[in-house]
Write an enzyme that holds these catalytic residues in place. Structure first.
Site, mmCIF file in Angstrom:
data_model
loop_
_atom_site.group_PDB
_atom_site.id
_atom_site.type_symbol
_atom_site.label_atom_id
_atom_site.label_comp_id
_atom_site.label_asym_id
_atom_site.label_seq_id
_atom_site.Cartn_x
_atom_site.Cartn_y
_atom_site.Cartn_z
ATOM 1 N N ASN A 28 0.860 -1.186 0.000
ATOM 2 C CA ASN A 28 0.000 0.000 0.000
ATOM 3 C C ASN A 28 0.898 1.239 0.000
ATOM 4 O OD1 ASN A 28 -2.418 1.404 -0.062
ATOM 5 N ND2 ASN A 28 -2.544 1.519 2.166
ATOM 6 N N HIS A 30 3.243 4.543 -0.698
ATOM 7 C CA HIS A 30 3.050 5.974 -0.937
ATOM 8 C C HIS A 30 4.418 6.597 -1.173
ATOM 9 C CE1 HIS A 30 4.435 6.371 3.161
ATOM 10 N NE2 HIS A 30 3.446 5.588 3.584
ATOM 11 N N HIS A 33 7.483 5.589 0.990
ATOM 12 C CA HIS A 33 8.178 4.345 0.629
ATOM 13 C C HIS A 33 9.070 4.564 -0.595
ATOM 14 C CE1 HIS A 33 4.404 2.594 2.512
ATOM 15 N NE2 HIS A 33 5.348 1.960 3.193
ATOM 16 N N GLN A 58 3.116 -9.065 13.644
ATOM 17 C CA GLN A 58 3.242 -7.773 14.318
ATOM 18 C C GLN A 58 1.896 -7.092 14.570
ATOM 19 O OE1 GLN A 58 5.714 -6.327 10.906
ATOM 20 N NE2 GLN A 58 4.754 -4.357 11.276
ATOM 21 N N ARG A 185 -1.792 4.102 6.613
ATOM 22 C CA ARG A 185 -3.049 4.151 7.382
ATOM 23 C C ARG A 185 -3.795 5.475 7.197
ATOM 24 N NH1 ARG A 185 0.058 0.567 11.106
ATOM 25 N NH2 ARG A 185 -1.113 -1.385 11.174
#
Ligand code: PAF
Length: 279
Positions: A28, A30, A33, A58, A185
């Site tokens: 996911n 963005h 990253h 985790q 998130r």
């Protein structure tokens, strides 16, 4: 860029290549990253390898493992455009073919505070998968974002204490125009929450300004920040002022500090941090 899904194919793809620069992720992706991928490209002579693996170990049972966005095709395109050479996207069955009984337990004084206090077991899960990914990829360099400040420190310590031959690099936090730290998130936020979300980075800037103005009553600054967040409808876990070297409470003479915060806005938990230098 090639994508491989199994350890067998990963090893075949890397055979004979110089040791890589590695960016582990949960996908996911963005711009934050992608900046780590570019940093890896600039830092290493070998191929740039990224991994995408949503690591069950985790996540606590009540957390968002099941709903964590899996966007492999889009992520692969972004990685390719950012200059990644090889994507390792293993299935759970490939990375954890049997229940992971051997786990890495980081030292409690670093891993049971702050994030570790509010997410018990989180750093055991992170260290275990990161060590396993390191063993799979065997990179010369690995890049982690400073947005997950404590995670970066826990991993650096693991690499030092276990004498892993890997240089760990920290990548600066990428922020939206309003200052919100980019995070996978953030996509959970409603439009109204997205507007409010900037308050977390503003809170940290407020802490930095108070310290820069000469305040040294750190506990009072932390308490005021928590109250201010709560008054705006947040459910804060912590706002803390710590020293950079071990995230312990600052002592006289410490000049390199960091302020870190974690708070929930609606159902979304956000974290952020800002380094501070005492003059
Ligand atoms: O920061 C993350 O995305 C994850 O914690 C990591 C380092 C990829 C381990 O699953």
């Amino acid at each position: 860029m090639r994508t491989v899904h199994t350890l067998f194919d990963l090893r075949a793809a890397l055979a004979g290549a110089p040791r890589s620069a590695f960016v582990p992720t949960m996908g996911n992706l963005h711009e934050g990253h992608l900046s780590l991928v570019r940093q890896a490209r600039a830092a290493g002579g070998g191929p740039v390898v990224a991994s995408i693996f949503v690591n069950r170990l985790q996540f606590a049972p009540h957390e968002d493992f099941d709903t964590y966005p899996r966007t492999l095709e889009r992520d692969a395109q972004l990685l390719r455009d950012a200059g990644c050479d090889l994507l390792f996207a293993p299935s759970e069955a490939d990375l954890y073919p049997e229940p992971q009984g051997y786990k890495v337990h980081p030292p409690t004084e670093l891993a049971d505070i702050l994030e570790g206090h509010f997410r018990p077991g989180f750093f055991v899960g992170v260290c275990t998968v990161v060590l396993k990914l390191f063993n799979c990829v065997q990179p010369a360099i690995a890049v982690f974002g400073k947005k997950d400040y404590q995670q970066l420190m826990v991993i650096r310590r693991m690499v030092d204490q276990l004498a892993l031959p890997i240089d760990i690099l920290g990548g600066e936090t990428t922020r939206a125009d309003d200052g919100l730290a980019l995070s996978s998130r953030n996509g959970y936020l409603s439009a109204a929450e997205r507007v409010e979300a900037v308050t977390l980075s503003r809170t940290l800037r407020g802490v930095a300004e108070a310290v820069a103005a000469g305040r040294r009553d750190f506990a009072a600054i932390e308490a005021e920040s928590l109250q201010a967040l709560a008054a705006r409808g947040w459910a804060p876990d912590y706002v803390a002022i710590r020293r950079q070297r071990d995230l312990g409470p600052p002592q006289a003479g410490d000049t390199a500090l960091v302020t870190l915060a974690a708070a929930r806005l609606g159902t979304t938990r956000l974290i952020d941090n800002l380094e501070l230098a005492l003059l």
